[in-house]
Every structure is written in structure tokens, then in C-alpha cells.
Design a protein around this motif. Structure first.
Motif, PDB file in Angstrom:
ATOM      1  N   ARG A 291     -37.965  31.297  18.814  1.00 38.34           N
ATOM      2  CA  ARG A 291     -36.685  31.655  18.206  1.00 38.34           C
ATOM      3  C   ARG A 291     -36.886  32.544  16.987  1.00 38.34           C
ATOM      4  NH1 ARG A 291     -31.973  28.639  19.239  1.00 38.34           N
ATOM      5  NH2 ARG A 291     -32.205  27.406  21.120  1.00 38.34           N
ATOM      6  N   LYS A 338     -32.290  22.992  16.172  1.00 42.19           N
ATOM      7  CA  LYS A 338     -32.711  24.302  16.677  1.00 42.19           C
ATOM      8  C   LYS A 338     -32.194  25.341  15.701  1.00 42.19           C
ATOM      9  CE  LYS A 338     -32.217  22.868  21.422  1.00 42.19           C
ATOM     10  NZ  LYS A 338     -31.606  23.051  22.731  1.00 42.19           N
ATOM     11  N   HIS A 340     -30.503  28.387  15.311  1.00 49.87           N
ATOM     12  CA  HIS A 340     -29.750  29.306  16.167  1.00 49.87           C
ATOM     13  C   HIS A 340     -29.891  30.745  15.730  1.00 49.87           C
ATOM     14  CE1 HIS A 340     -26.816  26.736  18.657  1.00 49.87           C
ATOM     15  NE2 HIS A 340     -28.002  26.181  18.563  1.00 49.87           N
ATOM     16  N   HIS A 341     -30.090  31.577  16.728  1.00 44.40           N
ATOM     17  CA  HIS A 341     -30.165  32.993  16.446  1.00 44.40           C
ATOM     18  C   HIS A 341     -28.890  33.597  16.981  1.00 44.40           C
ATOM     19  CE1 HIS A 341     -31.280  37.204  17.207  1.00 44.40           C
ATOM     20  NE2 HIS A 341     -30.759  36.989  18.390  1.00 44.40           N
ATOM     21  N   ASN A 342     -28.106  34.189  16.126  1.00 43.02           N
ATOM     22  CA  ASN A 342     -26.911  34.856  16.605  1.00 43.02           C
ATOM     23  C   ASN A 342     -26.933  36.288  16.147  1.00 43.02           C
ATOM     24  OD1 ASN A 342     -25.527  32.774  17.991  1.00 43.02           O
ATOM     25  ND2 ASN A 342     -25.272  31.803  16.006  1.00 43.02           N
ATOM     26  N   PRO A 384     -21.353  30.029  27.802  1.00 45.08           N
ATOM     27  CA  PRO A 384     -22.145  30.428  26.646  1.00 45.08           C
ATOM     28  C   PRO A 384     -23.581  30.756  27.074  1.00 45.08           C
ATOM     29  CG  PRO A 384     -21.060  28.307  26.259  1.00 45.08           C
ATOM     30  CD  PRO A 384     -20.847  28.649  27.695  1.00 45.08           C
ATOM     31  N   PRO A 386     -27.379  31.525  25.098  1.00 45.69           N
ATOM     32  CA  PRO A 386     -27.994  31.492  23.764  1.00 45.69           C
ATOM     33  C   PRO A 386     -28.552  32.851  23.342  1.00 45.69           C
ATOM     34  CG  PRO A 386     -29.430  30.462  25.386  1.00 45.69           C
ATOM     35  CD  PRO A 386     -28.145  30.768  26.098  1.00 45.69           C
ATOM     36  N   GLY A 387     -28.499  33.109  22.040  1.00 49.23           N
ATOM     37  CA  GLY A 387     -29.038  34.371  21.513  1.00 49.23           C
ATOM     38  C   GLY A 387     -30.462  34.652  21.983  1.00 49.23           C
ATOM     39  N   PRO A 388     -31.381  33.678  21.957  1.00 49.63           N
ATOM     40  CA  PRO A 388     -32.759  33.948  22.391  1.00 49.63           C
ATOM     41  C   PRO A 388     -32.890  34.044  23.914  1.00 49.63           C
ATOM     42  CG  PRO A 388     -32.643  31.990  20.986  1.00 49.63           C
ATOM     43  CD  PRO A 388     -31.259  32.337  21.370  1.00 49.63           C
ATOM     44  N   TRP A 427     -19.349  23.604  31.762  1.00 47.46           N
ATOM     45  CA  TRP A 427     -19.567  24.241  30.449  1.00 47.46           C
ATOM     46  C   TRP A 427     -20.677  25.277  30.598  1.00 47.46           C
ATOM     47  CZ3 TRP A 427     -17.709  24.704  25.620  1.00 47.46           C
ATOM     48  CH2 TRP A 427     -18.585  25.110  24.610  1.00 47.46           C
ATOM     49  N   GLN A 428     -21.753  24.867  31.262  1.00 47.59           N
ATOM     50  CA  GLN A 428     -22.887  25.760  31.523  1.00 47.59           C
ATOM     51  C   GLN A 428     -23.624  25.284  32.760  1.00 47.59           C
ATOM     52  OE1 GLN A 428     -24.514  25.409  27.530  1.00 47.59           O
ATOM     53  NE2 GLN A 428     -25.170  27.539  27.631  1.00 47.59           N
ATOM     54  N   GLY A 462     -19.911  21.768  23.451  1.00 49.33           N
ATOM     55  CA  GLY A 462     -21.358  21.966  23.353  1.00 49.33           C
ATOM     56  C   GLY A 462     -22.042  20.988  22.397  1.00 49.33           C
ATOM     57  N   LYS A 499     -26.302  14.964  26.564  1.00 44.03           N
ATOM     58  CA  LYS A 499     -26.588  15.314  25.168  1.00 44.03           C
ATOM     59  C   LYS A 499     -25.682  14.461  24.315  1.00 44.03           C
ATOM     60  CE  LYS A 499     -26.164  18.870  21.662  1.00 44.03           C
ATOM     61  NZ  LYS A 499     -25.914  20.251  21.323  1.00 44.03           N
ATOM     62  N   THR A 503     -30.866  17.945  24.522  1.00 43.96           N
ATOM     63  CA  THR A 503     -29.967  19.039  24.165  1.00 43.96           C
ATOM     64  C   THR A 503     -29.662  19.779  25.471  1.00 43.96           C
ATOM     65  OG1 THR A 503     -31.891  20.390  23.642  1.00 43.96           O
ATOM     66  CG2 THR A 503     -30.771  19.319  21.804  1.00 43.96           C
ATOM     67  N   ILE A 504     -28.705  20.694  25.422  1.00 42.80           N
ATOM     68  CA  ILE A 504     -28.317  21.384  26.654  1.00 42.80           C
ATOM     69  C   ILE A 504     -29.445  22.325  27.089  1.00 42.80           C
ATOM     70  CG2 ILE A 504     -26.668  22.969  27.719  1.00 42.80           C
ATOM     71  CD1 ILE A 504     -24.535  21.796  25.815  1.00 42.80           C
ATOM     72  N   GLU A 505     -29.852  23.200  26.188  1.00 47.81           N
ATOM     73  CA  GLU A 505     -30.999  24.063  26.484  1.00 47.81           C
ATOM     74  C   GLU A 505     -32.264  23.219  26.372  1.00 47.81           C
ATOM     75  OE1 GLU A 505     -30.509  27.139  27.386  1.00 47.81           O
ATOM     76  OE2 GLU A 505     -28.459  27.474  26.715  1.00 47.81           O
TER      77      GLU A 505
HETATM   78  P1  XMP Z   1     -28.133  22.812  22.554  1.00 47.34           P
HETATM   79  O1  XMP Z   1     -29.257  23.299  23.384  1.00 47.34           O
HETATM   80  O2  XMP Z   1     -28.448  22.767  21.087  1.00 47.34           O
HETATM   81  O3  XMP Z   1     -27.011  23.940  22.695  1.00 47.34           O
HETATM   82  O4  XMP Z   1     -27.527  21.535  23.059  1.00 47.34           O
HETATM   83  C1  XMP Z   1     -25.651  23.779  22.399  1.00 47.34           C
HETATM   84  C2  XMP Z   1     -24.934  25.046  22.803  1.00 47.34           C
HETATM   85  O5  XMP Z   1     -25.391  26.146  22.002  1.00 47.34           O
HETATM   86  C3  XMP Z   1     -25.972  27.153  22.812  1.00 47.34           C
HETATM   87  N1  XMP Z   1     -27.143  27.665  22.093  1.00 47.34           N
HETATM   88  C4  XMP Z   1     -27.129  28.781  21.366  1.00 47.34           C
HETATM   89  N2  XMP Z   1     -26.153  29.677  21.140  1.00 47.34           N
HETATM   90  N3  XMP Z   1     -27.621  30.937  19.802  1.00 47.34           N
HETATM   91  C5  XMP Z   1     -26.413  30.767  20.367  1.00 47.34           C
HETATM   92  O6  XMP Z   1     -25.536  31.600  20.174  1.00 47.34           O
HETATM   93  C6  XMP Z   1     -28.650  30.078  19.976  1.00 47.34           C
HETATM   94  O7  XMP Z   1     -29.736  30.260  19.452  1.00 47.34           O
HETATM   95  C7  XMP Z   1     -28.390  28.946  20.804  1.00 47.34           C
HETATM   96  N4  XMP Z   1     -29.133  27.888  21.192  1.00 47.34           N
HETATM   97  C8  XMP Z   1     -28.352  27.106  21.983  1.00 47.34           C
HETATM   98  C9  XMP Z   1     -26.335  26.475  24.115  1.00 47.34           C
HETATM   99  O8  XMP Z   1     -26.391  27.399  25.185  1.00 47.34           O
HETATM  100  C10 XMP Z   1     -25.233  25.458  24.248  1.00 47.34           C
HETATM  101  O9  XMP Z   1     -24.036  26.013  24.766  1.00 47.34           O
END
Ligand code: XMP
Length: 507
Positions: A291, A338, A340-342, A384, A386-388, A427-428, A462, A499, A503-505
Motif C-alpha cells: 500500500r 489498513k 487506505h490509499h485514495n 467499490p 480499492p485504490g491499491p 456489496w462486492q 463496508g 467482517k 476484512t473484505i479485502e
Molecule cells: P476492508 O478490506 O478494510 O475494506 O474490509 C472495506 C471497504 O473499503 C475498500 N477498500 C479501500 N478503498 N482505498 C479505497 O478507496 C483503499 O485503500 C481500500 N482498501 C479497502 C474495500 O474494497 C471495501 O469496500
């Protein structure tokens, strides 16, 4: 407008959203916000949320005397009701048993918040403490089956309270109770209309930006896209968008996203920086290190590209209201799960002023505004991402060949989810590639290849999620297609973890 004071309930944002659905603007503030801050907004009403504490405990949230005596109508929900009862001289005790989930409530005295309610109705409760005695002069509006007070109001009805959660969909006529408060008690008007909001915001962007140029990092997601379309409506080509292909997108994604941007008439440049990202990721396996690396390369690429845009003074960001609340008063001291990278989280040295037209909006409002602005429905409903990108779904080393394998497997899953008509209910859903090799047999030949995981979840926001019960036929088709059509995978498994605890990812 209405202020929602947050006492720590998981439903606070839902209360604010419901109020806005009734076309009354609402904002969330912490319960201990300075009374001046609350009053400076000239609210027509104050709603006090639920919360995890007991109002009789030392240091539990309470309403400032100044607000209590301000003459502004107040509605307490769950903890908010107990707190108001306690502060106004009623008695709150721990009930012999808790009330959780669906409960029946009977009207004791019709009118007030419960105008238009049937004699008996179903509500959603979640509490242990209960109001044993309402404050002097107050009248009980309803009781639950156990006889506990479910709603009361003070004389004249300026302060009213509900033990149940009107904001939760399981509460029958919950919206009516909120509407009775907003329109019957507070005298609010329906002024929060999103088409008007668009016109006002376009005007406001024009005034704010003047003749300057604005740059924007588009991510392919809903928020940055809607922010860009809105801004381009205000200032046209003086908005320069940059879309960075980091090599971590899904199959055909960069091309498809660019097609949408072109149709939306955005002034956008695509930068293919995939080599730089993949080079930097070589040998990086630890999730946080991935990340961090991706974030750093992104900032460098974006900085180089934006420095080529002459005279840029502003950076457009798709920040939403939940991000604003979170950085303001919630999540203080929370552990970093985590980083988050946006797109848009850029360092100060860029010296640009920040333009955040969506910072007052919830996600569902952004989607509705996107629709008003002509963003295609399919785009607004995208899951959604994720940024990475795929880096956090490709466990172990993020090598080009492994990303391609993952892309193909994920593409098959997406096709089948769409064929079964399940996309919008999830959701995903996506594939994860594990660096775990196992033995298989295909046409009498031994294989030794990696593993794909099917991850599909249902969720509201999420923050918490349940794994989706996908039909067996779908799982069977996906599994067989992946093993037959994707070289590099010989085993498909299903993730059945919610979750929390997962976590989701996967990273
Ligand atoms: P986790 O994995 O933390 O993810 O349960 C919760 C929600 O956030 C999304 N996700 C991200 N979205 N940048 C984003 O914009 C990130 O770095 C990032 N990491 C996780 C994930 O897809 C889920 O919807």
C-alpha cells in the motif's frame, strides 16, 4: 436544517440520511460539541442519537443545559431518550432483560410523534436500560409489550423521545415518526432537493474558482467522477483530469473507464504508469508495504503530470461527508487496520487549494447527483474498488503474469455474477489469487498451480459485512470455468468469513 448529536450509535449516519431523504438538510456533530457551534447553524430541531453507554454512568454523554433550554425542538432516540428522561427528572433503570431486534409497541396516547400510527406496530429495539418513570409533566405515548416506555413527550411536545429506532428499515412507519418530528414539531420545510443542490453548487464552484484552472485525479470510482462532471459543468475545460493506469486495474478497465469519461465530455489525460508501479512493487509482499509503495509512486506520477498543467491553482477531491465526520470526531485513537490509499491524498508541497464539492453528501446522494448529471447508471452502481487495486488481491508478489491470471479469473466471476443477476444485490464480489500451489489432475496430466478464492459479500457500508450465500450452480460454473480457462489456477475455494473477524479485502 437539523443537527444530529452523535452519542456513539452505529446508526447515527442513518438518522442523518433519513432526515435528508425527507428533504431536510442535516448535519452530524459530536454530543459534546460546543453549544455555540450547534446554535450557529440555526437548527430547527436537534436529534440525539443512541449510544452504547448508560446515561446514569459517570461521564456518559449528556445534552448541554444551554441546548436543553434553547427552545429548539429535541428528539431523543434510544440512548437519547434515556438521557433526556434522566436530565429532565425522570427515572432510568437497568431492565430485567434487554430488548433486541423486532418488538411490538402499543400506542398509549395517540398524537405527537405517533400521529397516524396504528394502535400496535412493530419496531426495532436495541437497549438494556429503560425509562421507568417519565419526567414530571411528560406523557407516555407508547409502551412495548413488557410495559416499558417506548415513547414520550414533554408538555407541549417540544421535547420528545423514542426508545426504538425510527431510522432502521425494520421499524414500521419509522419514517412517519421522523416526518412528524420534522414537519409537525419543528416546522421544517422540504428544501434539501438535489436538483437545486446541483445548480447551487455549479454556481458556487464558479465563484470559488474564478478564472483559475483546476486539476483532478480520476480513479474510475463514483466519487471522483461525479465531482469531476459537476466541476466541468461549472468551468468546462479549465478542469484538467488525470487518470493514472497503475497496472493494477481489472480486465479492460482502463479502456472502459476512459470511454465513459470521453462520453461525459471530461477533459482527461490517461497516463500509463503501469511499468513504474510494477517495478516498484517487485519483491514487495507485505500488505502495508504494498500500500505504501503504491501510494508513493502515485504521488510522484501525479505530481509530474500535474506540473505540466499550466496555471493550476486548485485540486479537486471527491471527499464525502462520512470522511469529514470520521476525520472530525470519530475514530479518534482507533487502530490502523489498513492504510487506505485514495486518489487525491496528496502532500502539502503541491500547494494547491482544495476543492471538495461533495463534502456535505452521503454516498447515496452522490449517486443520485451522478444520475442527474447524466453519469450512466451502470457506472454509478459499480462495486467499490480499492485504490491499491489488484495488488491487495494478488497475495504474495505482484508480478505481471500473476496479475493477468487474477484478471482472467476475476473476469469469469464477474460474467457469471452478471448472468445470474446478482451484481446489484452484492456489496462486492471478486477473486483473490493465493500464492498457494496444490496438486491437481487435468486430462491425466499432473498440475501444480495456484489457488483462486471467490470473495463475495453483502454490506450496507463496508464497515461490517456478511459473506454472500451464492447459489451452488453459480459456484460450480465459476469454479469449472476458471480451472478450464485460466492457466495458472487449478483450485477454486470460497471465502465464508464475515467482517469482523476478517476484512473484505484480503490485504
Ligand atoms: P476492508 O478490506 O478494510 O475494506 O474490509 C472495506 C471497504 O473499503 C475498500 N477498500 C479501500 N478503498 N482505498 C479505497 O478507496 C483503499 O485503500 C481500500 N482498501 C479497502 C474495500 O474494497 C471495501 O469496500
Amino acid at each position: 436544517m437539523v443537527v444530529v448529536l452523535d452519542c456513539g450509535s452505529q446508526y447515527t449516519q442513518l438518522i442523518a440520511r433519513r432526515v435528508r431523504e425527507l428533504e431536510v438538510y442535516s448535519e452530524i456533530l459530536p454530543w459534546d460539541a460546543e453549544p455555540e457551534e450547534v446554535l450557529s447553524r440555526s437548527p430547527k430541531g436537534i436529534i440525539v442519537s443512541g449510544g452504547p453507554r448508560s446515561c446514569v454512568e459517570e461521564g456518559a454523554p449528556k445534552l448541554s443545559e444551554r441546548l436543553l433550554k434553547s427552545g429548539i425542538p429535541i428528539l431523543g432516540i434510544c440512548y437519547g431518550m434515556q438521557m433526556l428522561a434522566h436530565q429532565l427528572g425522570g427515572r432510568v433503570v437497568k431492565a430485567p432483560s434487554a430488548e433486541y431486534g423486532r418488538c411490538k409497541v402499543q400506542v398509549d396516547s395517540p398524537g405527537g410523534l405517533l400521529r397516524g400510527f396504528p394502535e400496535e406496530f412493530t419496531v426495532w429495539m436495541s437497549h438494556w436500560d429503560q425509562v421507568e418513570q417519565v419526567p414530571p409533566g411528560a406523557r407516555v405515548l407508547a409502551r412495548s409489550e413488557s410495559g416499558a416506555v417506548a415513547a414520550f413527550e414533554t408538555e407541549g411536545g417540544r421535547i420528545s423521545a423514542l426508545q426504538f429506532h425510527p431510522e432502521v428499515a425494520h421499524t414500521e412507519k419509522g419514517t412517519l415518526a421522523l416526518a412528524n418530528f420534522l414537519f409537525g414539531v419543528c416546522g421544517c420545510e422540504r428544501t434539501w432537493v438535489l436538483t437545486d443542490w446541483v445548480d447551487r453548487m455549479v454556481e458556487s464552484i464558479r465563484t470559488q474558482v474564478g478564472d483559475d484552472r483546476v486539476i483532478c485525479g480520476l480513479s474510475g470510482g463514483v466519487d471522483s467522477t461525479v465531482a469531476a462532471v459537476l466541476t466541468s459543468k461549472a468551468i468546462g475545460d479549465r478542469l484538467s483530469c488525470i487518470f493514472v493506469d497503475n497496472g493494477l486495474l481489472r480486465k479492460d478497465e482502463a479502456r472502459k473507464v476512459m470511454e465513459t469519461y470521453t462520453k461525459l465530455d471530461l477533459n482527461v489525460k490517461m497516463v500509463d504508469a503501469s511499468d513504474r508501479f510494477l517495478e516498484a512493487l517487485k519483491g514487495v509482499e507485505e500488505p502495508e508495504a504494498k500500500r505504501k509503495t503504491i501510494g508513493e509512486v502515485f504521488v510522484r506520477v501525479f505530481e509530474e503530470e500535474s506540473s505540466q498543467v499550466e496555471g493550476a491553482r486548485w485540486l479537486l477531491q471527491g471527499t464525502l461527508y462520512p470522511d469529514v465526520i470520521e476525520s472530525g470526531h470519530q475514530g479518534k485513537g482507533a487502530a490502523v487496520i489498513k492504510s487506505h490509499h485514495n486518489v487525491g491524498g496528496l502532500p502539502d508541497f503541491m500547494k494547491l487549494k482544495v476543492l471538495e464539492p461533495l463534502r456535505d453528501l452521503f454516498k447515496d446522494e452522490v449517486r443520485r447527483i451522478g444520475a442527474i448529471l447524466g453519469v450512466p447508471e451502470g457506472f454509478l452502481k459499480r462495486h467499490p474498488f480499492p485504490g491499491p487495486g489488484l495488488a491487495v488481491r494478488c497475495l504474495g508478489e505482484v508480478a505481471r503474469e500473476r496479475l493477468d491470471v487474477l484478471r482472467e479469473a476475476d473476469h469469469i466471476l464477474q460474467e457469471e455474477i452478471a448472468n445470474f443477476g446478482l451484481y446489484d444485490s452484492l456489496w462486492q464480489c471478486f477473486c483473490v489469487l493465493l500464492p498457494v500451489r496444490s496438486v491437481g489432475v487435468m486430462g491425466d496430466v499432473r498440475t501444480y498451480a495456484e489457488t483462486a478464492v471467490i470473495r463475495a459479500v453483502e454490506s450496507q457500508d463496508g464497515m461490517t459485512a456478511d459473506w454472500a450465500r451464492l447459489p451452488y450452480e453459480l459456484l460450480d460454473r465459476v469454479s469449472r470455468r476458471i480451472c478450464n480457462q485460466v492457466r495458472g489456477i487449478n483450485r477454486v475455494v470460497l471465502d465464508v468469513t464475515g467482517k469482523p473477524p476478517a476484512t473484505i479485502e484480503w490485504e
